[in-house]
Design a protein around this motif. Structure first.
Motif, PDB file in Angstrom:
ATOM      1  N   GLY A  62      75.359 -31.680  16.643  1.00  0.00           N
ATOM      2  CA  GLY A  62      74.950 -30.667  17.602  1.00  0.00           C
ATOM      3  C   GLY A  62      74.728 -31.189  19.004  1.00  0.00           C
ATOM      4  N   ASP A  63      74.836 -30.260  19.965  1.00  0.00           N
ATOM      5  CA  ASP A  63      74.709 -30.588  21.385  1.00  0.00           C
ATOM      6  C   ASP A  63      73.259 -30.663  21.848  1.00  0.00           C
ATOM      7  OD1 ASP A  63      77.451 -30.558  21.493  1.00  0.00           O
ATOM      8  OD2 ASP A  63      77.584 -28.556  22.368  1.00  0.00           O
ATOM      9  N   HIS A  64      72.312 -30.272  21.003  1.00  0.00           N
ATOM     10  CA  HIS A  64      70.896 -30.297  21.354  1.00  0.00           C
ATOM     11  C   HIS A  64      70.129 -30.992  20.232  1.00  0.00           C
ATOM     12  CE1 HIS A  64      71.706 -27.582  24.690  1.00  0.00           C
ATOM     13  NE2 HIS A  64      72.405 -26.842  23.846  1.00  0.00           N
ATOM     14  N   PHE A  65      69.182 -31.825  20.617  1.00  0.00           N
ATOM     15  CA  PHE A  65      68.383 -32.556  19.633  1.00  0.00           C
ATOM     16  C   PHE A  65      66.965 -32.013  19.653  1.00  0.00           C
ATOM     17  CE2 PHE A  65      65.586 -36.230  18.586  1.00  0.00           C
ATOM     18  CZ  PHE A  65      65.950 -36.347  17.250  1.00  0.00           C
ATOM     19  N   ARG A  66      66.453 -31.684  18.484  1.00  0.00           N
ATOM     20  CA  ARG A  66      65.099 -31.145  18.355  1.00  0.00           C
ATOM     21  C   ARG A  66      64.316 -32.000  17.355  1.00  0.00           C
ATOM     22  NH1 ARG A  66      66.728 -29.103  22.232  1.00  0.00           N
ATOM     23  NH2 ARG A  66      67.006 -26.896  22.756  1.00  0.00           N
ATOM     24  N   GLY A  67      64.083 -33.228  17.694  1.00  0.00           N
ATOM     25  CA  GLY A  67      63.370 -34.141  16.814  1.00  0.00           C
ATOM     26  C   GLY A  67      61.901 -34.229  17.147  1.00  0.00           C
ATOM     27  N   GLU A  68      61.221 -35.103  16.435  1.00  0.00           N
ATOM     28  CA  GLU A  68      59.803 -35.324  16.708  1.00  0.00           C
ATOM     29  C   GLU A  68      59.639 -35.948  18.092  1.00  0.00           C
ATOM     30  OE1 GLU A  68      57.704 -37.479  13.690  1.00  0.00           O
ATOM     31  OE2 GLU A  68      59.069 -36.769  12.131  1.00  0.00           O
ATOM     32  N   PRO A  69      58.581 -35.568  18.817  1.00  0.00           N
ATOM     33  CA  PRO A  69      58.349 -36.169  20.134  1.00  0.00           C
ATOM     34  C   PRO A  69      58.141 -37.682  20.034  1.00  0.00           C
ATOM     35  CG  PRO A  69      56.991 -34.216  19.832  1.00  0.00           C
ATOM     36  CD  PRO A  69      57.593 -34.537  18.491  1.00  0.00           C
ATOM     37  N   VAL A  70      58.582 -38.376  21.063  1.00  0.00           N
ATOM     38  CA  VAL A  70      58.392 -39.818  21.150  1.00  0.00           C
ATOM     39  C   VAL A  70      57.122 -40.085  21.945  1.00  0.00           C
ATOM     40  CG1 VAL A  70      59.382 -41.973  22.006  1.00  0.00           C
ATOM     41  CG2 VAL A  70      60.866 -40.222  21.014  1.00  0.00           C
ATOM     42  N   ALA A  71      56.302 -41.014  21.470  1.00  0.00           N
ATOM     43  CA  ALA A  71      55.041 -41.348  22.135  1.00  0.00           C
ATOM     44  C   ALA A  71      55.206 -42.622  22.963  1.00  0.00           C
ATOM     45  CB  ALA A  71      53.934 -41.554  21.108  1.00  0.00           C
ATOM     46  N   PRO A  72      54.405 -42.778  24.025  1.00  0.00           N
ATOM     47  CA  PRO A  72      54.507 -43.977  24.863  1.00  0.00           C
ATOM     48  C   PRO A  72      54.335 -45.286  24.089  1.00  0.00           C
ATOM     49  CG  PRO A  72      53.180 -42.312  25.955  1.00  0.00           C
ATOM     50  CD  PRO A  72      53.450 -41.798  24.579  1.00  0.00           C
ATOM     51  N   ALA A  73      53.519 -45.257  23.030  1.00  0.00           N
ATOM     52  CA  ALA A  73      53.257 -46.485  22.264  1.00  0.00           C
ATOM     53  C   ALA A  73      54.314 -46.760  21.201  1.00  0.00           C
ATOM     54  CB  ALA A  73      51.878 -46.407  21.615  1.00  0.00           C
ATOM     55  N   ASP A  74      55.235 -45.812  20.960  1.00  0.00           N
ATOM     56  CA  ASP A  74      56.295 -46.043  19.972  1.00  0.00           C
ATOM     57  C   ASP A  74      57.199 -47.185  20.435  1.00  0.00           C
ATOM     58  OD1 ASP A  74      55.369 -43.984  18.419  1.00  0.00           O
ATOM     59  OD2 ASP A  74      56.899 -42.537  19.045  1.00  0.00           O
ATOM     60  N   ARG A  75      57.765 -47.884  19.455  1.00  0.00           N
ATOM     61  CA  ARG A  75      58.686 -48.973  19.791  1.00  0.00           C
ATOM     62  C   ARG A  75      59.955 -48.422  20.439  1.00  0.00           C
ATOM     63  NH1 ARG A  75      60.592 -52.883  15.381  1.00  0.00           N
ATOM     64  NH2 ARG A  75      61.133 -50.925  14.349  1.00  0.00           N
ATOM     65  N   ALA A  76      60.320 -48.994  21.564  1.00  0.00           N
ATOM     66  CA  ALA A  76      61.599 -48.692  22.194  1.00  0.00           C
ATOM     67  C   ALA A  76      62.632 -49.761  21.863  1.00  0.00           C
ATOM     68  CB  ALA A  76      61.438 -48.582  23.706  1.00  0.00           C
ATOM     69  N   PHE A  77      62.169 -51.006  21.760  1.00  0.00           N
ATOM     70  CA  PHE A  77      63.060 -52.129  21.494  1.00  0.00           C
ATOM     71  C   PHE A  77      62.509 -52.974  20.358  1.00  0.00           C
ATOM     72  CE2 PHE A  77      63.974 -51.015  25.898  1.00  0.00           C
ATOM     73  CZ  PHE A  77      65.350 -50.905  25.856  1.00  0.00           C
ATOM     74  N   ALA A  78      63.433 -53.444  19.518  1.00  0.00           N
ATOM     75  CA  ALA A  78      63.089 -54.326  18.412  1.00  0.00           C
ATOM     76  C   ALA A  78      63.844 -55.632  18.599  1.00  0.00           C
ATOM     77  CB  ALA A  78      63.462 -53.667  17.082  1.00  0.00           C
TER      78      ALA A  78
END
Length: 244
Positions: free
Chosen positions: A150-166
């Motif tokens: 799909g052209d639109h993503f409706r997932g769970e919100p991302v929080a500032p403390a969530d990992r961006a890079f591993a």
């Protein structure tokens, strides 16, 4: 202040969805692609849907990117972030880490074998986003698969403390954006700038993707840069800063 990577992209798209946000050149092939904020956001949404709905990844999972600088790399990295996943920038070095999915090119398949994962995608990074004629054994073609979502993503919100890079260096979204702000200041660009990057000199997506995104700049990425074309390209693309 933006505290997550999806917020930074959303703000750029809202500011001017039709304006060029990322322009790609490969002087070895003659390839050029220009992505507006809306077009890039579409690819990002499709990628996030592929990861979440297609293969069932969830918040906190890790995805390895053995990919060079490219507009598709930008779409995949931002899609990983939108889905609440952590990107392992494997192409920049570091030892293989456990991941839930992996993206690479056919030329990097031998190295990619060191990463253990069930879900593997390959892309040829071809002009006009063409699919591979034959994906490597054990790999799905990213371009073919992502277009089914799909052209639109409706997932769970991302929080500032969530990992961006591993990987070797783990960063939260907030830390990654703070670092991108610092990098933009070091490189000397800000809001409204159009920055040309020689990606051989600046292979880190913090430089060519996140830093422009968080400060409101746009990027012209050049692979195999032909310096004889630089002046004409700078004029044609209305570049305000060259980093080559």
């Amino acid at each position: 202040m933006k505290t997550t990577i999806p917020q930074a992209l959303a703000e750029a798209v809202r500011h001017d969805p039709a304006a060029p946000l990322l322009t790609w050149y490969d002087d070895a092939t003659g390839d050029r692609a220009e992505l507006s904020g809306a077009t890039l956001d579409n690819w990002v949404s499709k990628t996030a849907n592929l990861l979440v709905d297609g293969i069932g990844l969830g918040h906190g999972d890790s995805v390895a990117l053995l990919l060079p600088p490219h507009w598709q790399t930008a779409a995949i990295l931002l899609g990983v972030s939108a889905a609440g996943l952590a990107a392992d920038l494997a192409d920049l070095g570091g030892d293989p880490q456990p991941v839930e999915a992996l993206f690479t090119t056919p030329e990097r398949v031998e190295r990619a074998a060191a990463w253990t994962t069930m879900d593997r995608y390959a892309t040829g990074l071809l002009p006009l986003a063409m699919p591979l004629r034959e994906p490597p054994a054990g790999y799905a073609d990213f371009v073919t698969e992502v277009r089914n979502h799909g052209d639109h993503f409706r997932g769970e919100p991302v929080a500032p403390a969530d990992r961006a890079f591993a990987g070797p260096i783990e960063l939260s979204h907030q830390d990654a954006l703070e670092g991108a702000h610092e990098r933009a200041a070091q490189l000397g660009f800000g809001a409204g700038d159009r920055v040309l990057f020689d990606v051989a000199v600046h292979p880190d997506p913090v430089d060519w993707l996140l830093a422009p995104l968080v400060v409101g700049a746009s990027a012209v990425l050049c692979a195999h840069l032909d310096h004889e074309r630089l002046d004409a390209r700078t004029t044609a693309e209305k570049v305000s800063l060259v980093l080559a």
